[in-house]
Design an enzyme around this catalytic site. Structure first.
Site, PDB file in Angstrom:
ATOM      1  N   HIS A  17       0.840  -1.192   0.000  1.00 10.80           N
ATOM      2  CA  HIS A  17       0.000   0.000   0.000  1.00 10.80           C
ATOM      3  C   HIS A  17       0.880   1.249   0.000  1.00 10.80           C
ATOM      4  CE1 HIS A  17       0.896   0.496   4.248  1.00 10.80           C
ATOM      5  NE2 HIS A  17       0.293  -0.641   4.562  1.00 10.80           N
ATOM      6  N   HIS A  20       3.946   1.493   2.384  1.00  6.39           N
ATOM      7  CA  HIS A  20       5.091   0.717   1.904  1.00  6.39           C
ATOM      8  C   HIS A  20       5.794   1.452   0.759  1.00  6.39           C
ATOM      9  CE1 HIS A  20       2.257  -2.741   3.169  1.00  6.39           C
ATOM     10  NE2 HIS A  20       3.184  -2.635   4.121  1.00  6.39           N
ATOM     11  N   CYS A 125      -1.071  -8.519  22.455  1.00  9.36           N
ATOM     12  CA  CYS A 125      -1.827  -7.955  21.341  1.00  9.36           C
ATOM     13  C   CYS A 125      -1.562  -8.788  20.099  1.00  9.36           C
ATOM     14  CB  CYS A 125      -1.430  -6.497  21.094  1.00  9.36           C
ATOM     15  SG  CYS A 125      -2.208  -5.800  19.611  1.00  9.36           S
ATOM     16  N   CYS A 128      -0.127  -6.613  17.177  1.00  9.32           N
ATOM     17  CA  CYS A 128       1.303  -6.285  17.312  1.00  9.32           C
ATOM     18  C   CYS A 128       2.162  -7.537  17.372  1.00  9.32           C
ATOM     19  CB  CYS A 128       1.538  -5.464  18.578  1.00  9.32           C
ATOM     20  SG  CYS A 128       0.771  -3.840  18.583  1.00  9.32           S
ATOM     21  N   CYS A 143      -4.715  -1.435  22.994  1.00 11.09           N
ATOM     22  CA  CYS A 143      -3.488  -1.256  22.228  1.00 11.09           C
ATOM     23  C   CYS A 143      -3.580   0.074  21.493  1.00 11.09           C
ATOM     24  CB  CYS A 143      -3.315  -2.398  21.228  1.00 11.09           C
ATOM     25  SG  CYS A 143      -2.046  -2.082  19.974  1.00 11.09           S
ATOM     26  N   HIS A 146      -3.873  -0.626  17.480  1.00 11.35           N
ATOM     27  CA  HIS A 146      -5.010  -1.371  16.944  1.00 11.35           C
ATOM     28  C   HIS A 146      -6.326  -1.058  17.648  1.00 11.35           C
ATOM     29  CE1 HIS A 146      -1.405  -3.748  15.847  1.00 11.35           C
ATOM     30  NE2 HIS A 146      -2.046  -3.840  14.706  1.00 11.35           N
ATOM     31  N   LYS A 295      -7.120   8.259   8.578  1.00  8.94           N
ATOM     32  CA  LYS A 295      -6.140   7.190   8.644  1.00  8.94           C
ATOM     33  C   LYS A 295      -6.478   6.091   7.650  1.00  8.94           C
ATOM     34  CE  LYS A 295      -3.752   4.105  11.874  1.00  8.94           C
ATOM     35  NZ  LYS A 295      -3.635   3.644  13.277  1.00  8.94           N
ATOM     36  N   LYS A 298      -8.069  -0.795   5.982  1.00  6.24           N
ATOM     37  CA  LYS A 298      -8.780  -1.764   5.141  1.00  6.24           C
ATOM     38  C   LYS A 298     -10.272  -1.759   5.455  1.00  6.24           C
ATOM     39  CE  LYS A 298      -6.094  -5.273   6.145  1.00  6.24           C
ATOM     40  NZ  LYS A 298      -5.582  -6.661   6.206  1.00  6.24           N
TER      41      LYS A 298
END
Length: 509
Positions: A17, A20, A125, A128, A143, A146, A295, A298
């Site tokens: 994405h 990356h 988590c 993570c 977390c 997440h 943000k 998905k």
């Protein structure tokens, strides 16, 4: 200087994405610039292929896990050429050589007394894939990355004595102010280290997770994914006995996003210390890309794919946008409208128009050859000085990874050159034979300006810069030092107009 630059190895629980792509483009740009500036460079990227989330993603896709990781890893490998990202090595953590290196290191650290077996209860988590401390959780006990509650887990595991090296790491960070950059992330790490550092759980029981590298001293456990993944930075350059390992590791600089700061700034240096290796030279940390101020997620459905970006705008435009729009270290926002604006304003109107106008006038008024200039006027000298000052400032900013500021310096010269054309009006000079020498000087000054701009843009937009270099023509192998002078282009050399560098793109085109 020797530079070994690495991206994180990207986790294959999802396809490539925008985030990356940014990391990879920055790493590639650093490498291209360093080579242009005379450095010896090695660039590594790859994929991280073990752990809970990989198994879950494979199950969700209905694919055997080995086939799944091969498919997603191939997507990353195939994405980078689309963005003109050219790594020297692409490593996978399922490579047999990497797995053997991880096991050898585990055995050595275990034999040295830095790994022990113990019962453990903690908050785990799954996102993570690590245990979180109470301090890391949000006020609601979630977390922070997440926003899910961690699971209370009690089990037996192996632990790395990370706490043994806490003071050493603090001392190293304080003694080397540029070890973690930008400074805000250095301060964040030191703040975390102000509390006692817990030892690191480095195993997962096979009863819970079998997709991993088995511990060499206890086959009932596999290696924790971070202990496995971080070792790629040395396994990929031949640790321990490769002939070039020492040379490359001495120049090691890691490039990461801020969400993986703790593993790279705390786990990895202490692991290296336990192995008997010096730490990497520097850690460079960048921010997040938001999509239209939201943000990327998905679940929201706003994930931006690099291939789609390139198909719509072209690799040079995408690279330019990413490097110009984000101040390194801070968050930034992506939208197709913002990319289109950069393409049509900065690239088509400013750079493309300057290049096309200048070369068309050289073709029409100087027989498509570099003209012989006369004495420089004060205005000519001002533009020449601005070009050489730009190259010096550009070099400093690129060394600081201040890509946005480096490009601002380049575009200041582009703006100055476009104004120079208007004030000197070569088409008017061409009408008066008495102005022939002045016309040649103006055209030569413009070509020299294009030469300096081409040099600066080579690491940023390699495709467009190659076309620019061929048009002038320039030796693409010439380094930055060769361009930091005026009057480099030889009179009489052919100039080729070539194609339009950046045609305007209409919205919805």
């Amino acid at each position: 200087m020797t530079l070994y630059i690495s991206t994180p190895i990207f986790y294959v629980n999802a396809q490539p994405h925008l985030g990356h792509a940014y990391t990879a483009v920055v790493a590639d740009t650093i490498c291209r610039f360093a080579r242009l500036d005379g450095d010896q460079v090695f660039f590594q990227t790859g994929t991280d292929e073990h752990g809970d989330k990989i198994v879950q993603a494979a199950q969700a896709a209905g694919v055997e896990v080995g086939d799944y990781v091969a498919q997603i890893s191939a997507m990353f490998r195939e994405t980078w050429p689309l963005l003109e990202v050219a790594p020297d090595n692409f490593i996978r953590t399922t490579d047999p050589a990497h797995m053997a290196t991880v096991q050898a290191i585990l055995q050595r650290v275990y034999d040295n007394g830095d790994i022990y077996f113990s019962d453990y209860s903690g908050l785990y988590c799954k996102g993570c894939e690590r245990f979180l401390t109470e301090k890391e959780l949000t006020e609601g006990g979630l977390c922070p990355d997440h926003l899910t509650p961690p699971e209370a887990v009690t089990e037996q595991n192996y632990f790395f004595k990370m706490s043994r090296y806490q003071q050493w790491l603090i001392d190293h960070i304080q003694a080397n102010p540029d070890f973690i950059q930008p400074e805000r992330y250095r301060n964040e790490v030191l703040s975390f280290l102000s509390e006692p550092l817990e030892d690191l759980c480095i195993s997962r029981p096979v009863s819970r997770l079998s997709w991993g590298i088995p511990l060499p001293f206890d086959q009932r456990f596999v290696t924790y994914v971070w202990f496995d993944a971080l070792i790629n930075y040395i396994s990929g350059i031949g640790y321990p006995d490769g002939p070039d390992f020492g040379r490359w590791w001495a120049g090691a600089e890691h490039l990461i996003a801020k969400d993986i700061l703790k593993p790279h700034a705390i786990f990895w240096p202490t692991m290296l210390k336990a192995m008997g290796l010096p730490p990497y030279r520097r850690l460079h940390v960048h921010g997040y890309w938001n999509i239209n101020e939201t943000k990327m997620s998905k679940s929201i459905g706003n994930v931006v794919r690099p291939g789609e970006m390139v198909a719509e705008f072209g690799a040079d435009t995408v690279r330019y946008f990413l490097l110009r729009e984000m101040s390194f270290g801070l968050d930034s926002s992506y939208s197709p409208e913002a990319v289109l604006a950069r393409r049509n304003s900065d690239l088509a109107n400013d750079l493309g128009n300057l290049f096309s106008r200048s070369l068309t006038m050289v073709k029409n008024f100087a027989a498509a050859q570099v003209p012989t200039p006369g004495p420089l006027s004060a205005e000519d000298q001002e533009l020449a000085d601005a070009c050489l000052k730009m190259l010096a400032d550009y070099r400093d900013k690129m060394r600081e990874m201040a890509f946005r500021q480096a490009l601002e310096r380049v575009w200041e010269v582009i703006g100055r050159a476009n104004r120079y054309i208007v004030t000197n009006a070569p088409w008017e000079l061409a009408k008066d034979p008495a102005q022939a020498e002045r016309l040649r000087t103006v055209l030569h000054t413009l070509l020299e300006t294009l030469r300096c701009l081409t040099c600066a843009l080579q690491p940023i937009m390699p495709g467009a810069a190659a076309k620019m270099a061929a048009a002038l023509p320039l030796d693409p192998a010439a380094g930055l030092a060769a361009h930091q002078a005026w009057g480099v282009l030889p009179p009489g050399a052919p100039v080729n107009l070539g194609e339009n560098l950046f045609p305007r793109i209409k919205k919805g085109q």
